[in-house]
Design a protein around this motif. Structure first.
Motif, short mmCIF file in Angstrom:
data_model
loop_
_atom_site.label_atom_id
_atom_site.label_comp_id
_atom_site.label_asym_id
_atom_site.label_seq_id
_atom_site.Cartn_x
_atom_site.Cartn_y
_atom_site.Cartn_z
N THR A 49 30.55 33.76 -20.50
CA THR A 49 31.95 33.41 -20.77
C THR A 49 32.13 31.97 -21.21
O THR A 49 33.21 31.58 -21.69
CB THR A 49 32.81 33.65 -19.50
N GLY A 50 31.10 31.14 -21.03
CA GLY A 50 31.17 29.76 -21.51
C GLY A 50 31.74 28.77 -20.53
O GLY A 50 32.02 27.63 -20.91
N ASP A 51 31.91 29.17 -19.26
CA ASP A 51 32.48 28.23 -18.27
C ASP A 51 31.40 27.59 -17.41
O ASP A 51 31.69 26.99 -16.38
CB ASP A 51 33.50 28.94 -17.39
N LYS A 52 30.15 27.75 -17.83
CA LYS A 52 29.00 27.16 -17.15
C LYS A 52 28.79 27.72 -15.74
O LYS A 52 28.14 27.09 -14.89
CB LYS A 52 29.12 25.63 -17.11
N THR A 53 29.35 28.90 -15.50
CA THR A 53 29.15 29.61 -14.24
C THR A 53 28.48 30.95 -14.54
O THR A 53 28.89 31.65 -15.48
CB THR A 53 30.49 29.86 -13.52
N ALA A 54 27.47 31.28 -13.77
CA ALA A 54 26.73 32.52 -14.02
C ALA A 54 27.63 33.74 -13.81
O ALA A 54 28.33 33.84 -12.80
CB ALA A 54 25.51 32.60 -13.12
N ASP A 55 27.63 34.64 -14.79
CA ASP A 55 28.37 35.90 -14.70
C ASP A 55 27.38 37.02 -14.42
O ASP A 55 26.17 36.88 -14.62
CB ASP A 55 29.11 36.16 -16.01
N ASP A 107 26.75 28.69 -29.21
CA ASP A 107 27.95 28.13 -28.59
C ASP A 107 27.72 27.85 -27.11
O ASP A 107 28.67 27.78 -26.32
CB ASP A 107 29.14 29.07 -28.78
N LYS A 108 26.45 27.73 -26.71
CA LYS A 108 26.07 27.37 -25.34
C LYS A 108 26.48 28.41 -24.30
O LYS A 108 26.74 28.10 -23.14
CB LYS A 108 26.64 26.00 -24.97
N LYS A 109 26.51 29.67 -24.73
CA LYS A 109 26.68 30.81 -23.81
C LYS A 109 25.96 32.00 -24.41
O LYS A 109 25.66 32.03 -25.62
CB LYS A 109 28.16 31.13 -23.58
N TYR A 130 27.32 41.82 -28.30
CA TYR A 130 28.69 41.44 -27.96
C TYR A 130 28.76 39.95 -27.59
O TYR A 130 27.88 39.43 -26.91
CB TYR A 130 29.20 42.26 -26.76
N THR A 131 29.81 39.29 -28.07
CA THR A 131 30.05 37.90 -27.71
C THR A 131 31.40 37.81 -27.01
O THR A 131 32.34 38.55 -27.32
CB THR A 131 30.04 36.99 -28.96
N MET A 132 31.49 36.93 -26.03
CA MET A 132 32.71 36.78 -25.25
C MET A 132 33.56 35.65 -25.82
O MET A 132 33.06 34.56 -26.08
CB MET A 132 32.37 36.48 -23.79
N LYS A 133 34.85 35.93 -26.01
CA LYS A 133 35.76 34.92 -26.53
C LYS A 133 37.17 35.19 -25.99
O LYS A 133 37.67 36.32 -26.11
CB LYS A 133 35.78 34.94 -28.07
N ASP A 134 37.76 34.16 -25.41
CA ASP A 134 39.12 34.28 -24.86
C ASP A 134 39.23 35.43 -23.87
O ASP A 134 40.23 36.17 -23.85
CB ASP A 134 40.15 34.46 -25.99
N GLY A 135 38.19 35.61 -23.08
CA GLY A 135 38.23 36.64 -22.04
C GLY A 135 38.05 38.05 -22.54
O GLY A 135 38.27 39.01 -21.79
N LEU A 170 17.83 28.84 -28.35
CA LEU A 170 18.67 29.33 -29.44
C LEU A 170 17.89 30.42 -30.18
O LEU A 170 16.80 30.17 -30.69
CB LEU A 170 19.04 28.18 -30.38
N TYR A 171 18.49 31.60 -30.26
CA TYR A 171 17.74 32.77 -30.73
C TYR A 171 18.13 33.21 -32.14
O TYR A 171 19.25 32.98 -32.60
CB TYR A 171 17.97 33.94 -29.77
N VAL A 172 17.17 33.86 -32.79
CA VAL A 172 17.40 34.59 -34.04
C VAL A 172 16.97 36.02 -33.78
O VAL A 172 16.39 36.34 -32.73
CB VAL A 172 16.60 33.98 -35.21
N LEU A 173 17.22 36.89 -34.74
CA LEU A 173 16.80 38.29 -34.62
C LEU A 173 15.64 38.56 -35.56
O LEU A 173 15.64 38.10 -36.71
CB LEU A 173 17.96 39.23 -34.97
#
Length: 353
Positions: A49-55, A107-109, A130-135, A170-173
């Protein structure tokens, strides 16, 4: 195979113009999705989620009894800071699904990736990122060569995996596509490609063609060809000293496109570069053989049998002489393996498919 290399090289160059694939902006989360009746497949704990807390990210699915096949794949994401959860309906299924989390968009998440095998002779995989953005979860499109463009070949990915090229998180496919002939088992080679996400799309970083390596069978007692419908019983000296290479289809022989199949019995020299055929048996359609068997042209080989039921002619080719010094170590091994034309005819028999 040389012609195929040229074809694929040209394809890769052309394909650079047609790569990409923009992100799917539709909300991929589904508040009506539920894990009720599903089993936990695997779980990851990391920041998405990008809040620097493990989900916590858990992949669920409905397992088939006594089978690795899983239906109704669903992801449950629990925010490590707010403890709120939501679901992502993957809308897919497959064999042995896997869950991974890597930073593809830099984006550091992490982004959530689900991969599963489709099964079947194609050996393809299904992939979702999937990428997380704005919840909310948004699904990224997948990279790949646009098969709708003229001159572009290939199929779906048989493998699409994350690669940390610079070991910096930082990954690529890296994608692998199988290039085949008339059927899936007729593998000509693999197209390897690397893709990097650039804000809204995947960009092709590199691509190269890797020809398929034809497996060589070690000869023992008798060789039976189901494709070419014959058996060959060589001398006892062949056991362990001969490798068998069989190719079928329209590209069985690079220099004889008329060949239906080519079976090479190869001297198993200590050095691979010293391997050389002892006997080569080529199958032709009778009409093609009639055209090739021209007395004014160099001989392709000698006819040793015909199968009227399949309209097939079998032709044998032998080395004109030993390619090794008879006094050398390899020469002493090679000479006892050589056969006369009469011996080849006696060793050859037709079999039913």
């Amino acid at each position: 195979m040389k012609h195929l290399n040229k074809l694929v090289t040209g394809t890769v160059l052309t394909s650079v113009l047609f790569t990409g694939g923009y992100a799917i902006t539709a909300d991929a989360s589904n508040t009506t999705a539920t894990t009720k009746g599903l089993q936990e497949i695997t779980k990851k704990t990391t920041d998405v989620t990008g809040d620097k807390t493990a989900d916590t990210i858990v992949l669920y699915g409905k397992k088939e009894k006594n089978s690795p096949y899983v239906k109704d794949l669903t992801i449950k994401v629990t925010d490590g800071k707010t403890k709120k959860s939501f679901h992502i309906d993957v809308k897919d299924s497959g064999y042995e699904p896997k869950l991974s989390v890597q930073d593809f968009t830099y984006d550091k998440k992490g982004e959530i990736m689900v991969t599963a095998s489709t099964g079947g002779s194609g050996g393809y995989t299904t992939n979702h990122i999937y990428t997380m953005k704005d919840g909310k979860a948004k699904e990224l499109s997948l990279p790949g060569l646009d098969k709708n463009k003229a001159g572009v070949v290939g199929a779906d990915f048989v493998e699409l995996k994350p690669i940390d090229l610079n070991k910096n998180g930082l990954y690529v496919l890296e994608g692998t596509e199988r290039l085949t002939g008339d059927y899936n088992a007729d593998v000509r080679g693999y197209l390897k490609s690397k893709w990097k996400w650039n804000q809204t799309k995947w960009e092709l970083m590199s691509a190269n063609f890797q020809p398929a390596v034809t497996p060589l069978e070690v000869y023992h007692d008798t060789f039976k060809s189901q494709d070419a419908a014959f058996a060959f019983k060589g001398p006892k000296s062949w056991n362990g000293n001969i490798l068998v290479e069989e190719k079928t289809g329209p590209n069985a022989d690079e220099f004889l496109p008329e060949a239906k199949s080519v079976t090479r019995f190869i001297f198993n020299a200590e050095k691979p570069e010293d391997r050389t055929p002892v006997v080569v048996i080529t199958a032709f359609d009778q009409n093609d053989w009639k055209k090739l068997n021209n007395p004014d042209e160099p001989p392709v080989g000698v006819e040793i049998a015909r199968n009227q039921a399949t309209n097939t002619v079998y032709v044998a080719s032998l080395p004109q002489d030993t390619v090794f010094d008879p006094a050398s170590k390899e020469g002493k091994k090679f000479i006892p393996l050589m056969m006369s034309l009469d011996q080849v005819k006696q060793a050859f028999t037709l079999v039913k498919r």
